[in-house]
Design an enzyme around this catalytic site. Structure first.
Site, short mmCIF file in Angstrom:
data_model
loop_
_atom_site.label_atom_id
_atom_site.label_comp_id
_atom_site.label_asym_id
_atom_site.label_seq_id
_atom_site.Cartn_x
_atom_site.Cartn_y
_atom_site.Cartn_z
N SER A 101 39.07 65.87 -57.76
CA SER A 101 40.23 65.68 -56.89
C SER A 101 41.37 66.57 -57.38
CB SER A 101 40.69 64.23 -56.89
OG SER A 101 41.16 63.85 -58.19
N LYS A 102 42.47 66.55 -56.66
CA LYS A 102 43.61 67.40 -56.99
C LYS A 102 44.14 67.14 -58.39
CE LYS A 102 45.25 68.18 -52.26
NZ LYS A 102 46.37 68.00 -51.31
#
Length: 471
Positions: free
Chosen positions: A243-244
């Site tokens: 994820s980010k």
């Protein structure tokens, strides 16, 4: 879009709903390596049937990402949406052969029946599945569903996951055409892969369940199934889904962070696949070695330290002219005012600095001293290093270097060692002052490399400038 049956054909089929992410890039690479290592074809299909989310910007981002990675398709890309008529033609064949049926159940009623099926822990069944088709009016709103065979099961001999079996009763009759006549994903994928003569479908294991449905469609059409290989997804360093918060995800971000495409190919190939203990290998070796047997079943973990190590290796092997151009672009992006000789100065310095950096951005940090203009302004914090006895010592070094016959880095190292011995001090007493004089702020490689990177005239000139400022 035809190919001899003996030719291996793989494809990368991204949806243009965003940038090309690192997981997609690895999937593209695996498909590329598998095909190229067997003298086959690597194809590209843009799965743009989701018209609300598909954008031209995302298509361009995918093309740009693949181009940067140098993963070029062997034919022009196929756009799935443009093939909708062909998809509908195949659905009509399925209807005519009894493998599909028209379902006139309203969306509301379908939702109610689906909820009931879920509560009873069974697959949803349309009331139109076994009805006489003549009862319906094709002019009325309806979807077309695939009539899965009952009873029985579907078995997929996956090249990575092994043999996987689904009971047909656990699957529902998937929609092939929506009410507006738009083909659905699973139908379009089967038709496109068949028409493109794809022999091996290599994709993320989040598509594993799709393989069951798609296999049934292949069988109903009497088409040979491709070989399926579902590879585990990429997780972050902590083992959680990428994820980010784990950092860069899109391929263009890695390019902007100063990684080289050959390093990314090397690193991504090793991310979830292994050839013994080999960590660093060329594109030719990767193509010769890559096989689905070497793909692991567990999710791979992104490791930025290992990526930096791989990138540093390929930077050391990279062409100096290419690196100089890339580093100059970074300096320009940082606001450096371009001078005619800057690229030549960076090129001269490259052999002496590139093994100190892990990315092109770090290499730009390491080469800032090269682009400074004379007279060199010494940073205030560095001025004390040049005063008193240190300044006198720099003067003697300047005089000695003016007479030095060679400007080879190894000869310079030897000369500096002799100078320190004659001065009866350790080089630690000399180095910081000389580095400050040559760089302005003390940020540069070791002294011999700094001198070699700057060249004779520039080095002597900078030492003169420093001596002027200490008077």
């Amino acid at each position: 879009m035809t190919s001899p049956s003996s030719t291996v054909v793989t494809r990368f089929a991204p949806s243009p709903t965003g940038s090309l992410h690192i997981g997609g890039a690895r999937t593209a690479l695996f498909n590329y390596l598998y095909a190229k290592g067997r003298g086959g074809k690597f194809l590209l299909r843009i799965e743009d049937t989701d018209r609300e989310r598909s954008t031209d910007e995302a298509v361009k981002a995918i093309f740009d990402g693949l181009s940067w990675l140098e993963l070029f398709a062997d034919e022009e890309p196929v756009f799935q949406f443009a093939r909708a008529d062909r998809h509908r033609e195949v659905v009509q064949t399925l209807v005519e052969t009894g493998h599909a049926y028209r379902d006139y159940t309203s969306a509301e009623e379908t939702g109610r029946l689906r909820d009931e099926a879920k509560a009873e822990r069974r697959a949803f069944e349309s009331p139109w599945r076994d009805r006489d088709p003549a009862e319906g009016d094709p002019a009325q709103p309806h979807v077309v569903r695939f009539r899965r065979p009952l009873p029985g099961s579907v078995v997929v001999a996956d090249e990575v996951q092994g043999e996987v079996t689904w009971a047909n009763s656990d699957l529902d009759d998937l929609v092939l055409l929506r009410t507006d006549g738009a083909p659905t994903y699973n139908l379009a994928v089967v038709v496109d892969d068949h028409d493109m003569c794809v022999t091996h479908v290599i994709r993320g294991d989040d598509h594993l369940n799709n393989a069951a449905r798609q296999s049934l469609i292949y069988d109903a059409l009497g088409w040979p199934r491709p070989s399926f290989a579902h590879i585990p997804l990429i997780h972050g360093p902590d083992g959680a889904k990428l994820s980010k918060r784990h950092g860069a995800q899109a391929v263009h971000e890695y390019a902007e962070m100063g990684y080289l495409p050959e390093a990314m190919r090397n690193y991504l190939a090793r991310l979830g696949w292994a050839h013994g203990d080999d960590e660093l290998f060329s594109d030719e070796q990767a193509q010769g070695w890559f096989d689905l047997d070497g793909v692991g079943k567990a999710p791979a973990r992104l490791d930025f330290d290992k990526l930096a190590h791989v990138n540093a290796h390929w930077m050391r092997l990279a062409d100096d002219d290419r690196l100089a151009k890339q580093v100059l672009d970074v300096h320009l992006a940082r606001g450096h005012l371009l001078h005619e000789e800057d690229e030549a100065r960076l090129l001269q310095a490259m052999p002496f600095v590139k093994d100190r950096a892990k990315t092109v951005l770090e290499l730009a940090d390491q080469t800032g001293f090269v682009l400074r203009r004379r007279p060199l302004a010494i940073y205030e914090k560095a001025l004390p290093l040049l005063s008193g006895e240190a300044g006198e010592r720099i003067g003697r070094l300047r005089d000695r270097l003016k007479l030095f016959a060679s400007w080879d880095v190894f000869a310079l190292e030897a000369e500096l060692k002799v100078f320190a011995e004659e001065e009866a001090v350790g080089f630690g007493k000399i180095g910081p002052a000389v580095r400050a004089a040559l760089s302005g702020d003390g940020v540069s490689p070791d002294i011999a490399r700094t001198l070699a990177a700057l060249g004779r005239d520039e080095s002597i000139g900078r030492l003169d400038d420093a001596l002027q400022q200490t008077k």
